[in-house]
Design an enzyme around this catalytic site. Structure first.
Site, PDB file in Angstrom:
ATOM      1  N   GLY A  97       0.861  -1.052  -0.617  1.00 53.36           N
ATOM      2  CA  GLY A  97      -0.472  -0.270   0.046  1.00 53.36           C
ATOM      3  C   GLY A  97       1.231   1.121   0.057  1.00 53.36           C
ATOM      4  O   GLY A  97       0.407   2.290   0.139  1.00 53.36           O
ATOM      5  N   ILE A 122      -0.579  18.839   3.376  1.00 51.54           N
ATOM      6  CA  ILE A 122      -0.340  18.145   5.070  1.00 51.54           C
ATOM      7  C   ILE A 122      -0.445  19.210   5.759  1.00 51.54           C
ATOM      8  O   ILE A 122      -1.332  18.686   6.784  1.00 51.54           O
ATOM      9  CB  ILE A 122       1.523  16.894   4.556  1.00 51.54           C
ATOM     10  CG1 ILE A 122       1.375  16.198   4.087  1.00 51.54           C
ATOM     11  CG2 ILE A 122       1.668  16.749   5.845  1.00 51.54           C
ATOM     12  CD1 ILE A 122       2.710  15.512   3.411  1.00 51.54           C
ATOM     13  N   GLY A 123       0.068  19.914   5.740  1.00 50.08           N
ATOM     14  CA  GLY A 123      -0.013  20.895   7.034  1.00 50.08           C
ATOM     15  C   GLY A 123      -1.036  21.273   7.388  1.00 50.08           C
ATOM     16  O   GLY A 123      -1.206  21.424   8.368  1.00 50.08           O
ATOM     17  N   ASP A 139       4.328   9.288  -7.672  1.00 52.19           N
ATOM     18  CA  ASP A 139       5.245  10.634  -7.635  1.00 52.19           C
ATOM     19  C   ASP A 139       6.143  10.401  -7.429  1.00 52.19           C
ATOM     20  O   ASP A 139       6.635  11.580  -8.225  1.00 52.19           O
ATOM     21  CB  ASP A 139       5.429  10.263  -5.974  1.00 52.19           C
ATOM     22  CG  ASP A 139       4.359  10.947  -4.993  1.00 52.19           C
ATOM     23  OD1 ASP A 139       2.925  11.033  -5.937  1.00 52.19           O
ATOM     24  OD2 ASP A 139       3.738  10.544  -4.116  1.00 52.19           O
ATOM     25  N   HIS A 160     -33.319  16.064  -4.035  1.00 49.28           N
ATOM     26  CA  HIS A 160     -33.466  17.003  -3.585  1.00 49.28           C
ATOM     27  C   HIS A 160     -33.817  16.705  -1.943  1.00 49.28           C
ATOM     28  O   HIS A 160     -34.627  15.299  -2.057  1.00 49.28           O
ATOM     29  CB  HIS A 160     -34.373  18.110  -3.610  1.00 49.28           C
ATOM     30  CG  HIS A 160     -35.224  18.559  -2.282  1.00 49.28           C
ATOM     31  ND1 HIS A 160     -33.861  20.244  -2.725  1.00 49.28           N
ATOM     32  CD2 HIS A 160     -35.588  18.371  -1.664  1.00 49.28           C
ATOM     33  CE1 HIS A 160     -34.931  20.940  -1.377  1.00 49.28           C
ATOM     34  NE2 HIS A 160     -35.937  20.057  -0.311  1.00 49.28           N
ATOM     35  N   ALA A 204      -2.444  10.293  -4.559  1.00 50.12           N
ATOM     36  CA  ALA A 204      -2.822   8.778  -5.135  1.00 50.12           C
ATOM     37  C   ALA A 204      -3.528   8.005  -6.277  1.00 50.12           C
ATOM     38  O   ALA A 204      -3.241   7.513  -6.892  1.00 50.12           O
ATOM     39  CB  ALA A 204      -3.383   8.573  -3.907  1.00 50.12           C
ATOM     40  N   GLY A 246       7.700   6.274  -5.462  1.00 46.39           N
ATOM     41  CA  GLY A 246       6.455   7.257  -4.589  1.00 46.39           C
ATOM     42  C   GLY A 246       7.749   8.699  -4.118  1.00 46.39           C
ATOM     43  O   GLY A 246       9.224   8.692  -4.697  1.00 46.39           O
TER      44      GLY A 246
END
Ligand code: NAI
Length: 468
Positions: A40, A186-187, A314, A447, A323, A146
């Site tokens: 993963g 991330i921050g 990445d 709705h 991802a 990655g």
């Protein structure tokens, strides 16, 4: 085991494992090499999944403290059990990583444990934990190794006091004072987690706005919402040093414009200033071409500079580090290797920040369109006027649809909403099919749902909303 394969994938993150499954489905004899004990990659083990688990749990904790009473749900004193919250996170990771093992077995993908290296264009070696090395022959290699966190010059991540996302997903105690360097994905996600659990959080961001690349409208509104939640921001500031003194971190930073220097002391510092491609030694030794950001250079077929060696995710010089982008590339490269017409539409890659509310976007921003000299129309609809958001007390945010001025074709959609992460799929499908704003406006939406705001924003492009 027969050591000859059609495809060996190095890395089992969302790019690698998806590629391995698709290759095998297409009749190619496939193996996937992974160094970690579990499959993963970063996403499942130390990224998307654990952060979403903590975002989910911390949101309930915060709601139980501040919202349940108003809904008529009376509780006793709410108490945080952080170690249980972390165990729940670990269990979720385990379930999902085991799920990939199951999918590998089901799809007949051979799992190879250890560090994989490309020895030649048809040979991959795998060194396991005991140091034993086995070589495998293969017709094709897919590098899907990655990315890893970057830091700033002179700041060393120790994962104890100065942490990357990995450390910040496993604090044993809620830090009293947390400084986050970098107001990106991330921050802000991890600031939200720890703020909800009780930290005083200060985000120091180099630029004068948060989330670079995001539509300015959205970025400004998002910042206002996070301000209200009590996160402190020091925008337009550059961190110059972080020192550890008496088990505390001392962070020095300077304002880019006024040059004013400031110092804060804190218990933990999260460094979230981006990630870099995880390019292994073998790639350098084989002289596979990299771009100027040290990412592996690939063409539209994901071929590296060496024939039959491909790269995705990445680690490559295409698209955002996300991802789901890697997954699309994993499928496309497997199909290309099998002789099919694999393809990724880089114009329609959604991005989501899983804060509360969530922020999601797909396609172009107004700033990009101005730069490209493309004339456009905008439709904006606030959740204050959406009935479902109102009954749920989730009225922050809006939907923004940008369409071509002449053709009405949807060029970009941004959403701030409790449900934005799921809602953006509708915009992605519309864009993938080349829909106009009118197409969305004339599509019946159930709705009461948050999605009606997408329809209304599309109607707003033609200045004919009903509920505003
Ligand atoms: P990022 O690129 O999103 O944000 C980094 C931030 O750090 C930027 O705003 C940048 O201006 C700032 N920065 C850089 N140098 C600085 C300095 N010296 N002082 C202060 N601020 C500075 O990177 P992040 O948040 O580390 O995420 C890494 C990657 O992971 C991203 O590419 C993102 O796409 C991906 N990711 C995606 C998530 C999602 O899809 N929800 C969640 C987490 C990560």
């Amino acid at each position: 085991m027969n050591n000859n394969f059609d495809v060996i994938v190095i890395g089992s993150g969302p790019g690698g494992y998806v590629c391995a499954i698709r290759s095998s489905q297409l009749g190619l004899k496939t193996a996937c090499v992974e160094t970690r004990d579990t499959l993963g990659g970063t996403c499942l083990n130390i990224g998307c999944i654990p952060s979403k688990s903590l975002l989910h749990s911390s949101e309930f904790y915060q709601k139980a403290n501040s919202e349940f009473n108003d809904l008529g749900i009376e509780t006793g004193k709410i108490k945080l059990n952080l170690s249980k919250m972390m165990s729940n996170k670990s269990q979720s990771i385990l379930n999902l990583t085991k799920g990939i093992e199951f999918l590998f077995k089901k799809n007949k993908v051979t799992q190879l444990h250890g560090k994989g290296s490309v020895l030649a264009k048809d040979t991959v070696s795998v060194i396991d934990g005991s140091g034993k090395k086995i070589s495998y022959k293969t017709k094709n290699i897919v590098i899907a190794t990655g990315s890893i966190p970057t830091s700033l010059p002179g700041i060393k991540i120790d994962e104890k006091i100065i942490v990357s996302s990995t450390g910040a997903l496993s604090f044993k105690k809620v830090p009293k004072e947390l400084v986050v360097i970098g107001g990106g994905y991330i921050g802000l996600e991890l600031s939200s987690v720890w703020k909800r659990l009780g930290s005083n959080v200060t985000v120091i961001e180099f630029l004068d706005h948060i989330i670079p690349g995001m539509d300015t409208d959205i970025s400004n509104e998002f910042k206002k919402i996070l301000d209200k939640q009590g996160i402190n921001f020091k925008l337009d500031n550059k961190v110059t040093s972080v020192n550890i003194i008496n088990n505390k971190a001392v962070v020095d930073f300077t304002n880019n414009k006024s040059k004013k220097r400031e110092r804060v002391e804190c218990d933990k510092v999260l460094v979230a200033v981006g990630r870099k491609a995880n390019v292994n030694q073998d790639v350098h030794e084989l002289d596979i071409q990299l771009d100027n950001q040290k990412k592996i250079q690939v063409n539209e077929k994901f071929e590296t500079s060496i024939k039959n060696i491909y790269a995705i995710g990445d680690v490559v010089n295409r698209g955002p580090m996300l991802a789901h982008k890697a997954e699309e590339e994993g499928i496309a490269v497997a199909e290309l290797i099998a002789g099919q017409a694999g393809h990724v539409n880089y114009d329609v890659i959604p991005a989501v920040i899983y804060t509360s509310p969530e922020v999601a976007m797909v396609g172009k921003t107004e700033e990009q369109l101005k730069k490209e000299n493309i004339k456009y129309k905008v439709g904006k609809f606030p959740f204050l006027a959406n009935s479902r958001a109102k009954v749920n007390n989730e009225t922050e945010g809006f939907v923004k649809v940008i369409a071509d001025e002449k053709t009405d074709k949807v060029l970009g959609v941004s959403i701030i909403s409790a449900a934005a992460g799921n809602m953006i799929a509708e915009a992605s499908i519309a864009m993938e099919f080349g829909a106009s704003a009118e197409d969305i406006a004339r599509t019946c939406h159930a709705h009461p749902t948050h999605s009606e705001a997408v329809k209304e924003a599309a109607m707003m492009v033609d200045k004919r909303p009903i509920h505003f």
